[in-house]
Design a protein around this motif. Structure first.
Motif, PDB file in Angstrom:
ATOM      1  N   CYS A 129      31.419  10.825 -79.734  1.00 30.25           N
ATOM      2  CA  CYS A 129      30.820  10.486 -78.442  1.00 30.25           C
ATOM      3  C   CYS A 129      31.055  11.609 -77.436  1.00 30.25           C
ATOM      4  CB  CYS A 129      31.401   9.181 -77.894  1.00 30.25           C
ATOM      5  SG  CYS A 129      30.849   7.688 -78.761  1.00 30.25           S
ATOM      6  N   ARG A 159      29.414   3.156 -68.497  1.00 32.35           N
ATOM      7  CA  ARG A 159      28.020   3.565 -68.702  1.00 32.35           C
ATOM      8  C   ARG A 159      27.949   5.020 -69.159  1.00 32.35           C
ATOM      9  NH1 ARG A 159      23.233   1.534 -66.680  1.00 32.35           N
ATOM     10  NH2 ARG A 159      24.339   0.219 -65.160  1.00 32.35           N
ATOM     11  N   THR A 160      28.777   5.872 -68.555  1.00 28.11           N
ATOM     12  CA  THR A 160      28.793   7.285 -68.931  1.00 28.11           C
ATOM     13  C   THR A 160      29.165   7.458 -70.396  1.00 28.11           C
ATOM     14  OG1 THR A 160      29.337   8.001 -66.689  1.00 28.11           O
ATOM     15  CG2 THR A 160      29.892   9.509 -68.476  1.00 28.11           C
ATOM     16  N   ALA A 162      28.884   5.241 -72.840  1.00 27.61           N
ATOM     17  CA  ALA A 162      27.807   4.713 -73.677  1.00 27.61           C
ATOM     18  C   ALA A 162      26.664   5.720 -73.777  1.00 27.61           C
ATOM     19  CB  ALA A 162      27.303   3.393 -73.113  1.00 27.61           C
ATOM     20  N   GLU A 163      26.334   6.370 -72.671  1.00 31.45           N
ATOM     21  CA  GLU A 163      25.270   7.378 -72.695  1.00 31.45           C
ATOM     22  C   GLU A 163      25.673   8.580 -73.538  1.00 31.45           C
ATOM     23  OE1 GLU A 163      24.617   8.078 -68.574  1.00 31.45           O
ATOM     24  OE2 GLU A 163      23.352   6.288 -68.289  1.00 31.45           O
ATOM     25  N   GLN A 164      26.947   8.972 -73.465  1.00 33.38           N
ATOM     26  CA  GLN A 164      27.415  10.084 -74.297  1.00 33.38           C
ATOM     27  C   GLN A 164      27.288   9.740 -75.781  1.00 33.38           C
ATOM     28  OE1 GLN A 164      30.874  11.344 -71.095  1.00 33.38           O
ATOM     29  NE2 GLN A 164      31.377  11.436 -73.268  1.00 33.38           N
ATOM     30  N   ALA A 166      25.175   7.656 -77.103  1.00 29.51           N
ATOM     31  CA  ALA A 166      23.756   7.540 -77.448  1.00 29.51           C
ATOM     32  C   ALA A 166      23.042   8.876 -77.500  1.00 29.51           C
ATOM     33  CB  ALA A 166      23.057   6.620 -76.447  1.00 29.51           C
ATOM     34  N   THR A 167      23.656   9.925 -76.941  1.00 30.74           N
ATOM     35  CA  THR A 167      23.021  11.256 -76.941  1.00 30.74           C
ATOM     36  C   THR A 167      23.859  12.285 -77.695  1.00 30.74           C
ATOM     37  OG1 THR A 167      24.062  11.760 -74.803  1.00 30.74           O
ATOM     38  CG2 THR A 167      21.835  10.826 -74.762  1.00 30.74           C
ATOM     39  N   SER A 171      24.280  10.602 -82.929  1.00 30.92           N
ATOM     40  CA  SER A 171      23.668   9.351 -82.454  1.00 30.92           C
ATOM     41  C   SER A 171      22.650   8.799 -83.443  1.00 30.92           C
ATOM     42  CB  SER A 171      23.008   9.577 -81.096  1.00 30.92           C
ATOM     43  OG  SER A 171      21.996  10.557 -81.180  1.00 30.92           O
ATOM     44  N   PHE A 382      26.710  -1.382 -72.078  1.00 28.61           N
ATOM     45  CA  PHE A 382      25.565  -0.505 -71.851  1.00 28.61           C
ATOM     46  C   PHE A 382      25.069   0.110 -73.156  1.00 28.61           C
ATOM     47  CE2 PHE A 382      28.394  -0.434 -68.133  1.00 28.61           C
ATOM     48  CZ  PHE A 382      27.537  -0.972 -67.185  1.00 28.61           C
ATOM     49  N   TRP A 383      25.398  -0.511 -74.271  1.00 30.63           N
ATOM     50  CA  TRP A 383      25.050   0.043 -75.578  1.00 30.63           C
ATOM     51  C   TRP A 383      23.548  -0.065 -75.831  1.00 30.63           C
ATOM     52  CZ3 TRP A 383      28.632   2.877 -77.468  1.00 30.63           C
ATOM     53  CH2 TRP A 383      28.590   3.315 -78.796  1.00 30.63           C
ATOM     54  N   PRO A 384      22.973   0.883 -76.584  1.00 31.67           N
ATOM     55  CA  PRO A 384      21.540   0.776 -76.915  1.00 31.67           C
ATOM     56  C   PRO A 384      21.223  -0.569 -77.549  1.00 31.67           C
ATOM     57  CG  PRO A 384      22.402   2.923 -77.545  1.00 31.67           C
ATOM     58  CD  PRO A 384      23.586   2.109 -77.108  1.00 31.67           C
TER      59      PRO A 384
END
Length: 476
Positions: A129, A159-160, A162-164, A166-167, A171, A382-384
């Protein structure tokens, strides 16, 4: 979290159609686990498995497996697959650890001990992550909110992360690093080893993995031992909140121990020791020692309650008298990331800040020692949204070949969760409960009664005739 009946039916249907077993056993090529000197009996190999079991001939990933072979071929029954817990914990060296630390010889003679790094972990297609050192702190990952505003602030960090995830560069594996798919990998290991059935010894999160395996593959399950049990929902939000109950169950053991040993200076009664906990936590909330703050103190205390109690008393003594915080082991990026992949991917967590604020307020009243931290918002909120399949529902269909062992006062997997899993298994399971605290029963626990029950089951196939409670043995 529970699903409707329709989703449960879908889960069963998906499990029935997803191919989990190789049609032909592969040849496993065993070799040294590394170039460095190490246990000579531990061998390693690799195995390719489908990334997505809905497309078994599609993209493959490589998982690493290990073996400590039985030295008594005439007594060998089969293989005993092992898992030490997690999620996010490597299991490749676990067979050697078990062999060296008290696993009875008759069990070692009866089985090849098999370990593996679950998908996403260690040497098995590791995920990331891209977590920073600042993010990889105990207090940062489990912040202790004092009010609703603290939950809102934690949401930004969650949220940060989770975004890390997902990107991140890994991922593309996000939807497939799940307990169900790891269970299917376990059956690929069984098939590759040419074994008609698989016996299993799993601890902590490994109980969820074993529960899912024997639900998906009841016909391939031989003797299943689940040690220190999560509830039937696995590692979901309810299980995370239950850590707070576990600390409240276990802490009285520590309070009684510290009060009985005045040399630590933590109080002469359990009530005084309990008051010292809140005093130290408040002191560190107001005046952290470097990065060691109140949240870290609460988390480290919780983690140390898994084990013997004297080291925790010594750590408190140094902190209270000299202002010296205990050493805090660093968090591993892959272990933390893969943990998020599994717990956030297995089930849906609440998605609104307001719900976490309500739960934090409730758990502060019910479980004040740790409750707010365990109910707080995290990356799973905040998971996809993509999920390959619903969670596997544990039930009573299948052979009566599951032995559950459990400490009464386990901080990490409280008895109340184990009792729910026992009810879900119905006639499939027998449960042995030991009157002791700490995390983990077999093979290093102090309960001779519980240890003997597991050894007998693994070597003869005979569990106790009914659920059993083992009396307390010598104190810590």
């Amino acid at each position: 979290m529970r699903r409707s009946l329709s989703l449960a039916v879908i889960a069963i249907a998906v499990a029935a159609t997803l191919p989990g077993v190789s049609t032909a056993a592969e040849t496993v090529q065993w070799g040294r686990c590394s170039e460095k000197p190490g246990p000579t009996r531990l061998e390693c190999a690799t195995l390719e498995v489908p990334l997505d079991y809905r497309d078994p001939d599609g993209r493959q990933i490589e998982i690493s497996i290990s073996r400590v072979a039985s030295e008594k071929p005439a007594q060998r029954r089969g293989v005993l697959l092992t898992n030490p817990g997690g999620p996010g914990v490597t299991g490749l060296g676990y067979p050697a650890v078990l062999a060296a630390s008290g696993l009875p010889q008759e069990v070692q003679d009866s089985y090849d001990l098999i370990g593996f790094d679950p998908r996403g972990v260690g040497r098995s297609a590791p995920v990331t992550c891209d977590l920073t050192p600042e993010q990889l702190t105990r207090g940062g990952l489990a912040p202790y909110p004092h009010n609703a505003s603290d939950v809102t602030r934690a949401a930004g960090n969650a949220r940060t992360i989770a975004e890390q995830c997902a990107t991140s560069p890994t991922s593309w594996m996000l939807p497939y690093i799940t307990t169900a798919n790891t269970a299917r990998d376990m059956d690929r290991i069984r098939a590759a080893l040419g074994e008609p059935k698989l016996s299993y010894l799993g601890a902590s999160y490994g109980t969820s993995l074993g529960s899912v395996y024997t639900t998906l593959f009841p016909g391939q399950s031989d003797r299943i031992v689940l040690d220190s049990n999560l509830g039937p929902g696995g590692y979901d939000y309810a299980a995370n909140r239950l850590f707070a109950r576990g600390m409240e169950d276990r802490f009285p053991d520590f309070a009684a121990f510290a009060a009985a040993h005045p040399e630590y200076g933590l109080g002469s009664t359990p009530e005084q020791v309990t008051a010292k906990y809140f005093e130290l936590a408040k002191r560190l909330d107001e005046r952290p020692i470097g990065s060691f703050d109140g949240a870290t103190f609460r988390q480290i205390t919780f983690e140390d309650l898994y084990r013997d109690l004297p080291p925790l008393a010594k750590a408190w003594q140094a902190l209270d008298q000299d202002g010296t915080p205990p050493p805090v082991p660093p968090m591993d990026e892959n272990a933390t990331a893969s943990r998020f992949y599994v717990v956030c991917g297995d089930s849906r967590w609440p998605g609104t800040i307001a719900e976490y604020q309500r739960n934090v307020a409730a758990d502060r009243l019910q479980y004040p020692m740790l409750g707010p931290a365990m109910a707080n918002i995290g990356p799973c909120a905040f998971w996809p949204h993509e999920r390959v399949e619903p969670p596997v529902r544990i039930g009573d269909r299948g052979p009566s070949n599951v032995l559950m062992v459990q400490n009464e006062r386990d901080p990490g997997t409280p008895l109340s969760g184990a009792e729910k899993l026992r009810r879900a298994f119905g006639k499939r399971a027998t449960m042995v409960t030991a009157d002791q605290g700490g995390h983990g029963v077999y093979p290093l626990g102090r309960s001779t009664c519980a240890n003997n029950a597991v050894t007998k089951f693994l070597t003869t196939g005979h569990p106790p005739t009914h659920d059993l409670t083992c009396a307390a043995e010598p104190n810590e």
